[in-house]
Design an enzyme around this catalytic site. Structure first.
Site, mmCIF file in Angstrom:
data_model
loop_
_atom_site.group_PDB
_atom_site.id
_atom_site.type_symbol
_atom_site.label_atom_id
_atom_site.label_comp_id
_atom_site.label_asym_id
_atom_site.label_seq_id
_atom_site.Cartn_x
_atom_site.Cartn_y
_atom_site.Cartn_z
ATOM 1 C CG ASP A 1 -2.074 1.000 1.083
ATOM 2 O OD1 ASP A 1 -2.567 1.182 -0.044
ATOM 3 O OD2 ASP A 1 -2.455 1.615 2.095
ATOM 4 C CB SER B 1 -6.592 3.020 -0.162
ATOM 5 O OG SER B 1 -5.217 3.332 -0.150
ATOM 6 C CD GLN C 1 -4.423 1.621 -3.161
ATOM 7 O OE1 GLN C 1 -4.106 2.794 -3.096
ATOM 8 N NE2 GLN C 1 -3.985 0.701 -2.311
#
Length: 289
Positions: A205, A229, A279
């Site tokens: 991430d 996110s 993502q």
């Protein structure tokens, strides 16, 4: 949080019962819980219900609410299915009874089969030729924007070395890709694949959504853009070790409707494809009132 052992302690949840677990949070510089943390803790919770030696091969997750750093996170695991070859788990993360995150994960028994993968870019600079975040802070800290300096000052168990270094003082649009070498600052010894996957999930991430800002860097930056996110998917292909640098090769195919999309390939130093990541995140320009 400075060491790999401290990271492992963060990811190793307290057991409430056989399908419910509890975790705490550590900041990485933002006011909310780091997405990689809740991802990796959810993987830890799901793995705790796998008793047949199956290995995580994919996960798909949605971030529902910003997590509060000061509250414990409760992870409830639903043992959806244990089939002949695959096991499926669903994890709900909540704080004060409010859902903040959901994850679906699939585990596969070890099998042999066909094998191929794309090649890593061999023309990239090697880690020994690059500055780490720590070295950048030491060398340029006095001239960095306050928000960048504060982010780099947070102690982490991971060292990052970007191949393409963004000059925050030079506002220009940049190509839609980013390559970052990363390595744990101290050895992760005698770890099984499940533990290594949890650590890699945590690291995945970092850097990925930031790449979506690059084509708009002449006007967009962390100080004037709300970023968060929204979802995260990951596929695991091969076993690996953390004893050398690994490469996170990221590209961003799209930004539109106040959302940015990025995908990345994670390679070992010798060029084996370890995992792929995708993502989408909020990328909303802030309007001055």
């Amino acid at each position: 949080m400075k060491t790999a052992n401290e990271l492992l302690e963060l990811l190793d949840l307290k057991s409430i019962d056989s399908v419910q677990f509890e975790g705490v949070s550590k900041t990485i510089g933002s006011p909310h819980v780091f997405g990689g943390q809740v991802l990796a803790q959810s993987v830890n919770a799901a793995y705790r219900t796998i008793t047949n030696q199956r290995v995580l091969h994919s996960l798909h997750a949605y971030f529902l609410e910003a997590g509060d750093l000061n509250l414990p996170i409760v992870y409830d695991v639903n043992e959806v299915r244990d089939g002949g070859s695959f096991s499926t788990r669903r994890v709900l993360a909540s704080q004060n009874g409010k859902a903040i995150f959901i994850l679906a994960a699939s585990f596969h028994k070890l099998e042999s089969g066909y094998d191929h993968h794309i090649q890593m870019n061999a023309d990239l600079k090697q880690p020994e030729e690059l500055l780490s975040w720590t070295e950048m802070l030491s060398r340029y800290g006095s001239v960095l924007p306050k928000i960048t300096k504060h982010f780099l000052e947070i102690e982490r168990p991971i060292e990052f070395k970007p191949v393409e270094v963004v000059n925050p003082l030079k506002q220009e649009n940049l190509p839609p890709y980013s390559n970052v070498w990363f390595k744990l600052k101290d050895p992760l010894q005698d770890s099984d694949l499940a533990t290594k996957q949890q650590v890699l999930t945590y690291i995945s991430d970092y850097n990925i959504l930031a790449a979506a800002l690059l084509p708009h860097a002449s006007k967009a930056h962390f100080g004037n853009t709300q970023m968060a996110s929204l979802d995260h998917s990951m596929w695991f292909f091969r076993d690996f070790d953390y004893d050398d640098w690994m490469l996170y090769s990221i590209e961003t195919p799209n930004a539109s409707n106040a959302r940015g999309f990025a995908k990345g390939n994670i390679f070992s130093r010798d060029g084996k494809l370890i995992a792929c990541v995708a993502q989408e995140g909020l990328m909303r320009p802030m309007v001055k009132k």
